[in-house]
Design a protein around this motif. Structure first.
Motif, mmCIF file in Angstrom:
data_model
loop_
_atom_site.group_PDB
_atom_site.id
_atom_site.type_symbol
_atom_site.label_atom_id
_atom_site.label_comp_id
_atom_site.label_asym_id
_atom_site.label_seq_id
_atom_site.Cartn_x
_atom_site.Cartn_y
_atom_site.Cartn_z
ATOM 1 N N TRP A 22 1.706 -6.212 -12.829
ATOM 2 C CA TRP A 22 0.414 -6.315 -12.583
ATOM 3 C C TRP A 22 -0.641 -6.598 -13.862
ATOM 4 C CZ3 TRP A 22 0.183 -6.380 -7.485
ATOM 5 C CH2 TRP A 22 1.062 -5.696 -6.861
ATOM 6 N N LYS A 32 -1.358 -1.569 -13.915
ATOM 7 C CA LYS A 32 -0.700 -0.668 -12.969
ATOM 8 C C LYS A 32 0.687 -0.770 -13.260
ATOM 9 C CE LYS A 32 -3.721 -0.489 -8.921
ATOM 10 N NZ LYS A 32 -3.697 -0.867 -7.616
ATOM 11 N N ASP A 55 -3.914 -9.436 -8.123
ATOM 12 C CA ASP A 55 -3.499 -8.536 -9.588
ATOM 13 C C ASP A 55 -2.084 -9.012 -10.029
ATOM 14 O OD1 ASP A 55 -6.203 -7.618 -9.250
ATOM 15 O OD2 ASP A 55 -5.299 -6.224 -7.713
ATOM 16 N N ALA A 57 0.764 -1.204 -0.074
ATOM 17 C CA ALA A 57 0.089 0.147 -0.057
ATOM 18 C C ALA A 57 0.970 1.245 0.144
ATOM 19 C CB ALA A 57 -0.882 -0.109 1.051
ATOM 20 N N SER A 58 0.476 2.270 -0.774
ATOM 21 C CA SER A 58 1.439 3.445 -0.796
ATOM 22 C C SER A 58 0.183 4.544 -1.238
ATOM 23 C CB SER A 58 2.475 3.318 -1.821
ATOM 24 O OG SER A 58 1.956 3.318 -3.153
ATOM 25 N N GLN A 59 1.006 5.774 -1.663
ATOM 26 C CA GLN A 59 -0.026 6.930 -1.838
ATOM 27 C C GLN A 59 -0.615 6.642 -3.425
ATOM 28 O OE1 GLN A 59 2.370 10.232 -1.671
ATOM 29 N NE2 GLN A 59 1.978 10.421 0.620
ATOM 30 N N ARG A 60 0.102 5.517 -4.137
ATOM 31 C CA ARG A 60 -0.178 5.430 -5.503
ATOM 32 C C ARG A 60 -1.470 4.414 -5.715
ATOM 33 N NH1 ARG A 60 4.775 3.845 -9.120
ATOM 34 N NH2 ARG A 60 4.846 2.094 -7.322
ATOM 35 N N GLY A 61 -1.746 3.808 -4.553
ATOM 36 C CA GLY A 61 -2.736 2.820 -4.422
ATOM 37 C C GLY A 61 -2.309 1.617 -3.705
ATOM 38 N N VAL A 62 -3.290 0.456 -3.544
ATOM 39 C CA VAL A 62 -3.334 -0.520 -2.845
ATOM 40 C C VAL A 62 -3.192 -1.778 -4.098
ATOM 41 C CG1 VAL A 62 -4.375 -2.240 -1.177
ATOM 42 C CG2 VAL A 62 -4.742 0.319 -0.929
ATOM 43 N N TYR A 63 -1.952 -2.605 -3.701
ATOM 44 C CA TYR A 63 -1.981 -3.776 -4.487
ATOM 45 C C TYR A 63 -2.086 -4.870 -4.126
ATOM 46 C CZ TYR A 63 0.828 -0.113 -6.769
ATOM 47 O OH TYR A 63 1.357 1.102 -7.233
#
Length: 280
Positions: free
Chosen positions: A37, A41, A17, A7-13
């Motif tokens: 991905w 992503k 996926d 998880a980061s500011q760019r999103g959740v992985y």
């Protein structure tokens, strides 16, 4: 089972996926774990002193998930065949399941005959239940038998309350909704290989993590009990059945969006929703 990868500011992985995992190393430089991905992503590059251990752990979990997915897709293909199989009163196996369903729910009330208005007590629309299975095939009958076997007291309680909706016909509708709309299985999908993007839904992903026998039937029971709670909270009438189903589908979709990892977790989320409906 582990699900969140990063998880980061760019999103959740998420694990499901992941398309590819590899370790790269420039000459004289640090090793980097690169994750590609399926959903296009941007590749995720991670550096760590324990890069080999991370690759091994993540790879093992991904392999386990993909193996579960192969098994679940095969399971769904078998369920689809049941859905495509129409009920036949000339098939002794079909008739046996139907009669067992009645006998479980009404053990002290034998049927007067095979064609009888008594079937209305259990939520069929006519004197011959065979005419009600067109939308769900034998899959829906198996769902009804499952819920009567595993949740008999709850089923009998709902039927005793004499809801305006026909219990069995509601179950047939739910079985259809789960496999065609939530799992998005159809004649075209079952022709595709497991790696195809066609095999992609929140409910299938849940099955891959939960990995329990009879998962579809357990989810069927949870959905039906949620729908019953929606009905009761609305004090709905027969004509409002489409509205009840629409709201129930929306609520169940919201529950799946919370990404439960196990059947007990899914059950807990559904029971929370039911409790909230009862307290409204």
């Amino acid at each position: 089972m582990y699900r969140l990868v990063y998880a980061s500011q760019r999103g959740v992985y998420y694990l499901e996926d992941i398309s590819c995992i590899k370790v790269t190393q420039k000459e004289g430089g640090e090793k980097t774990l690169v994750i590609s991905w399926k959903n296009k992503k941007k590749e995720l590059a991670l550096k760590s002193d324990e890069i080999e251990e991370i690759e091994e752990t993540l790879g093992a979990k991904l392999k386990h998930f993909n193996r579960n997915k192969l098994n679940q897709i095969q399971y769904l293909k078998e369920l689809w065949e049941f859905k495509k199989t129409p009920y036949s009163s000339e098939d002794a196996a079909h008739e046996d399941i139907l009669l067992r369903y009645w006998q479980l729910v009404f053990p002290d009330s034998p049927l007067e005959s095979r064609i009888t208005s008594q079937w209305g007590k259990i939520g069929f629309q006519g004197k011959d239940p065979a005419t009600d299975f067109r939308g769900g095939g034998i899959l829906s009958l198996r769902c009804l038998l499952f819920i009567a076997q595993d949740h008999l007291e709850k089923v009998q309680e709902i039927i005793r309350k004499s809801r305006e909706y026909p219990f069995s016909v509601a179950g047939i509708n739910i079985a259809h909704e789960l496999i065609t709309n939530f799992l998005m299985v159809d004649t075209e999908t079952v022709q595709h290989c497991p790696s195809s993007a066609k095999w992609n839904s929140d409910l299938l992903t849940f099955f891959c993590y939960a990995d329990v026998p009879d998962g579809f039937f357990q989810v069927f029971a949870l959905f039906l009990f949620l729908m019953d709670a929606v009905w009761e909270s609305m004090d709905a009438t027969y004509m409002q059945f489409p509205d009840v189903m629409r709201i129930s589908k929306k609520q169940f979709s919201s529950i799946l969006a919370r990404r439960p990892l196990s059947m007990p977790e899914l059950d807990a989320y559904v029971q929370q929703e039911i409790l909230m409906l009862q307290n409204e």
